[in-house]
Write a protein that holds these residues in place. Structure first.
Motif, short mmCIF file in Angstrom:
data_model
loop_
_atom_site.label_atom_id
_atom_site.label_comp_id
_atom_site.label_asym_id
_atom_site.label_seq_id
_atom_site.Cartn_x
_atom_site.Cartn_y
_atom_site.Cartn_z
N SER A 1 0.85 -1.20 0.00
CA SER A 1 0.00 0.00 0.00
C SER A 1 0.88 1.25 0.00
O SER A 1 2.05 1.19 0.38
CB SER A 1 -0.90 0.01 1.24
OG SER A 1 -0.10 0.00 2.40
N GLY A 2 0.28 2.35 -0.41
CA GLY A 2 1.02 3.60 -0.51
C GLY A 2 1.66 3.99 0.82
O GLY A 2 2.80 4.48 0.86
N THR A 3 0.94 3.76 1.89
CA THR A 3 1.48 4.18 3.19
C THR A 3 2.73 3.38 3.53
O THR A 3 3.71 3.92 4.05
CB THR A 3 0.39 4.08 4.28
OG1 THR A 3 0.83 4.80 5.42
CG2 THR A 3 0.04 2.66 4.67
N ASN B 1 5.70 4.70 1.68
CA ASN B 1 6.28 5.89 2.31
C ASN B 1 7.05 5.53 3.59
O ASN B 1 8.13 6.09 3.84
CB ASN B 1 5.19 6.91 2.61
CG ASN B 1 4.74 7.63 1.34
OD1 ASN B 1 5.55 7.87 0.44
ND2 ASN B 1 3.46 7.94 1.23
N TYR C 1 -1.34 14.25 1.90
CA TYR C 1 -1.72 12.97 2.49
C TYR C 1 -0.71 11.92 2.05
O TYR C 1 -0.45 11.77 0.85
CB TYR C 1 -3.14 12.55 2.07
CG TYR C 1 -3.53 11.24 2.72
CD1 TYR C 1 -3.67 11.15 4.10
CD2 TYR C 1 -3.73 10.09 1.96
CE1 TYR C 1 -3.99 9.94 4.72
CE2 TYR C 1 -4.06 8.88 2.57
CZ TYR C 1 -4.19 8.81 3.95
OH TYR C 1 -4.49 7.62 4.55
N HIS C 2 -0.17 11.20 3.03
CA HIS C 2 0.85 10.20 2.70
C HIS C 2 0.49 8.82 3.23
O HIS C 2 1.30 7.90 3.10
CB HIS C 2 2.22 10.65 3.22
CG HIS C 2 2.67 11.96 2.63
ND1 HIS C 2 2.99 12.08 1.29
CD2 HIS C 2 2.82 13.20 3.17
CE1 HIS C 2 3.34 13.35 1.03
NE2 HIS C 2 3.23 14.05 2.15
N GLY C 3 -0.68 8.66 3.86
CA GLY C 3 -1.07 7.33 4.28
C GLY C 3 -1.50 7.27 5.74
O GLY C 3 -1.34 8.23 6.50
N GLU D 1 4.02 15.46 -2.48
CA GLU D 1 3.28 14.99 -3.65
C GLU D 1 3.57 16.04 -4.73
O GLU D 1 3.28 17.22 -4.51
CB GLU D 1 1.77 14.99 -3.38
CG GLU D 1 1.30 14.06 -2.28
CD GLU D 1 -0.15 14.38 -1.88
OE1 GLU D 1 -1.06 14.13 -2.69
OE2 GLU D 1 -0.36 14.90 -0.77
N ASP E 1 6.18 11.54 -3.47
CA ASP E 1 5.09 10.59 -3.25
C ASP E 1 4.21 10.64 -4.50
O ASP E 1 3.41 11.56 -4.67
CB ASP E 1 4.31 10.98 -2.00
CG ASP E 1 3.10 10.08 -1.75
OD1 ASP E 1 2.67 9.38 -2.69
OD2 ASP E 1 2.57 10.10 -0.62
N VAL F 1 2.15 8.21 -5.34
CA VAL F 1 1.13 7.17 -5.17
C VAL F 1 -0.10 7.50 -6.02
O VAL F 1 -0.70 6.63 -6.65
CB VAL F 1 0.78 7.02 -3.67
CG1 VAL F 1 -0.48 6.19 -3.47
CG2 VAL F 1 1.95 6.39 -2.92
N MET F 2 -0.46 8.78 -6.08
CA MET F 2 -1.63 9.18 -6.85
C MET F 2 -1.26 9.64 -8.27
O MET F 2 -1.98 9.40 -9.22
CB MET F 2 -2.38 10.29 -6.12
CG MET F 2 -3.80 10.46 -6.55
SD MET F 2 -4.66 11.71 -5.60
CE MET F 2 -5.53 10.76 -4.39
N LYS G 1 -1.40 2.44 -6.21
CA LYS G 1 -2.58 2.72 -7.03
C LYS G 1 -2.45 2.29 -8.51
O LYS G 1 -2.71 1.14 -8.85
CB LYS G 1 -2.92 4.21 -6.93
CG LYS G 1 -3.33 4.61 -5.49
CD LYS G 1 -3.84 6.01 -5.43
CE LYS G 1 -4.04 6.57 -4.04
NZ LYS G 1 -5.35 6.40 -3.48
C1 LIG Z 1 -0.42 10.80 -2.36
C2 LIG Z 1 -0.80 9.60 -1.54
N1 LIG Z 1 0.12 8.97 -0.81
C3 LIG Z 1 -0.16 7.89 -0.07
C4 LIG Z 1 -1.43 7.38 -0.02
C5 LIG Z 1 -1.73 6.17 0.81
O1 LIG Z 1 -1.95 5.07 0.01
P1 LIG Z 1 -2.69 3.78 0.60
O2 LIG Z 1 -4.10 4.17 0.88
O3 LIG Z 1 -2.54 2.76 -0.48
O4 LIG Z 1 -1.94 3.40 1.83
C6 LIG Z 1 -2.44 8.00 -0.77
C7 LIG Z 1 -3.82 7.48 -0.73
O5 LIG Z 1 -4.76 8.06 -1.19
C8 LIG Z 1 -2.12 9.13 -1.54
O6 LIG Z 1 -3.04 9.78 -2.27
#
Ligand SMILES: Cc1ncc(COP(=O)(O)O)c(C=O)c1O
Length: 446
Positions: free
Chosen positions: A115-117, A120, A143-145, A212, A245, A247-248, A274
């Motif tokens: 997962s994104g979190t 990170n 937002y980083h998780g 981000e 980051d 992730v998005m 994602k």
């Molecule tokens: C920029 C960003 N980083 C990290 C995350 C966390 O990802 P996850 O929900 O897969 O842990 C998100 C989730 O929306 C995100 O938008």
């Protein structure tokens, strides 16, 4: 249409009875059952087909018909469904090689998670070990998780809502300002100078600056073109790494494989999830430069997960990247992004409640305002974690009634369709939104 017509069905009752909903008071958790999908659409148990202009959580970037990915997953499950990360598998090796090719600059080696979190969290450990410093400087609108360090690094209202009795914040997380000309008292240049000053005053204790490249769920914020390279220079001047980051924003969303490349930045670490598999499997990654990877040749990389580099998820990753490539989806994001942008700009002209359109490619957002002359948000940041129904919720609900799903967050309507989107689907979505925005126009201050 999509608002439930016939009360809860059996599945919805069971789901509600036995599942704890995420990010919500359970009283407000009332999910509608989805029984089918096709292209960019999801279908409810009532038979309503909904055009998804959010890509769920900005993650179903391939839409739902990516057969190459489903086939790759099915085949991998039948051959090597799982071995622990100490073994080599073809999908992991091929995916790592591919990520080295499509990520910007000298990024080379990848650590996997789900997962994104987690991606990170791994980035923080790697940056700290490599630099010998402990602080992470991130920004307020971010937002980083949800896990401890990632949430502590987030400026999101969800961090603020989580008091120390639930999870004390991880020490060493410092926050700076954002490049948010429309909603902040600092202009983007001043915000960079502020970060420079912070890094100076932190006295060489910051391991990494984490951003981000284009902020997502905290309002779709687009920096000036020279922001990211300048930030990178500032971070490096102070001996800190730059972690992007993505992730998005990764995997074509902005019309480039990674948003860092839009700005010619070369981060030391990129985190992603994602779009990496188009969300056909849960997979996340932390890709680092060769130089950072080299450091761990003789230093313990003290991080790992049972499902790190899960073969089935990596097989989905390889097939997803091949799909982006073969179907020209990154180019389509650029092209359709231009078209979507022009349509959203014309909505902004017609609807006085649209204060600003922001975004690049298929990462777009409309921030609403109660006043034509100045920024007066309908939705406060804390509304994200309250049960209050805001005007943005009403706009979203009306668009859904019109057959199109948009995610709304921090006073912004997020417009992030799958990368497969066509002109006709853009027209359909913009028409639905055009009608819904009449609600926010009507709710403006006199
Ligand atoms: C920029 C960003 N980083 C990290 C995350 C966390 O990802 P996850 O929900 O897969 O842990 C998100 C989730 O929306 C995100 O938008």
């Amino acid at each position: 249409m999509a608002n439930r017509q016939s009360g809860r069905n059996e599945i919805e009752r069971l789901d509600r009875e036995y599942t704890l909903g995420t990010w919500t008071r359970q009283r407000d958790f009332d999910p509608t059952q989805i029984v089918d999908t096709n292209g960019p659409r999801i279908v409810t148990a009532d038979g309503d087909s909904i055009l998804d202009f959010s890509s769920q959580y900005v993650c179903t970037s391939l839409g739902y018909d990516a057969e190459r990915v489903s086939d790759a997953v099915a085949e991998q499950i039948r051959t090597v469904p799982y071995v622990n990360p100490g073994w080599a598998t073809e999908p992991r090796a091929r995916l790592s090689e591919k990520l080295a090719e499509i990520t910007p600059g000298p990024l080379k080696k990848t650590f996997y998670s789900t997962s994104g979190t987690e991606a990170n969290e791994a980035a923080f450990k790697i940056a700290r070990a490599y630099t010998g410093k402990h602080k992470i400087l991130s920004r307020y609108r971010s937002y980083h998780g949800a896990t401890a360090a990632s949430l502590s690094a987030s400026g999101d209202p969800r961090r603020v809502a989580q008091g120390p009795e639930i999870q004390p914040e991880v020490p060493g997380m410092v926050k700076g300002p954002d490049p948010y000309a429309y909603g902040s008292s600092l202009d983007p240049d001043e915000s960079l100078e502020y970060i420079d000053e912070m890094l100076k005053l932190e006295g060489g204790t910051v391991a990494a600056v984490l951003v981000e490249p284009l902020v997502g769920s905290n309002g779709v914020l687009t920096p000036p073109d020279d922001y990211l390279p300048r930030l990178q220079e500032i971070a490096h001047d102070h001996g800190a790494l730059l972690i992007c980051d993505e992730v998005m924003t990764g995997f074509g969303r902005t019309g480039e494989w990674f948003a860092s490349a839009l700005y010619d930045a070369e981060p030391d670490i990129i985190t992603m999830a994602k779009g990496l598999t188009g969300s056909y499997q849960p997979l996340a990654a932390t890709t680092v430069t060769e130089e950072i990877a080299e450091y761990f040749e003789d230093t313990l990389l003290n991080q790992g997960h049972t499902f790190a580099g899960h073969p089935t998820a990596c097989a989905a990753g390889v097939a997803a990247i091949e799909t982006y490539e073969e179907e020209g989806l990154v180019e389509n994001a650029r092209e359709m992004g231009q078209y979507l942008k022009s349509k959203l700009d014309s909505l902004a002209e017609r609807h006085p409640s649209v204060g600003e359109r922001r975004g690049v490619g298929l990462h777009q957002g409309l921030e609403l305002t109660k006043s034509t002359d100045e920024r007066v948000p309908f939705e406060q940041r804390e509304d994200k974690v309250s049960s209050t129904t805001t005007v943005l919720d009403e706009v979203g609900a009306r668009a859904l009634d019109n057959g199109v799903y948009f995610y709304t967050s921090v006073n912004t309507i997020v417009v992030t369709p799958p990368l497969t989107i066509t002109r006709d689907e853009v027209d359909e979505a913009v028409d639905a939104l055009d009608d819904a925005l009449r609600l926010s126009d009507a709710a403006m201050d006199e």
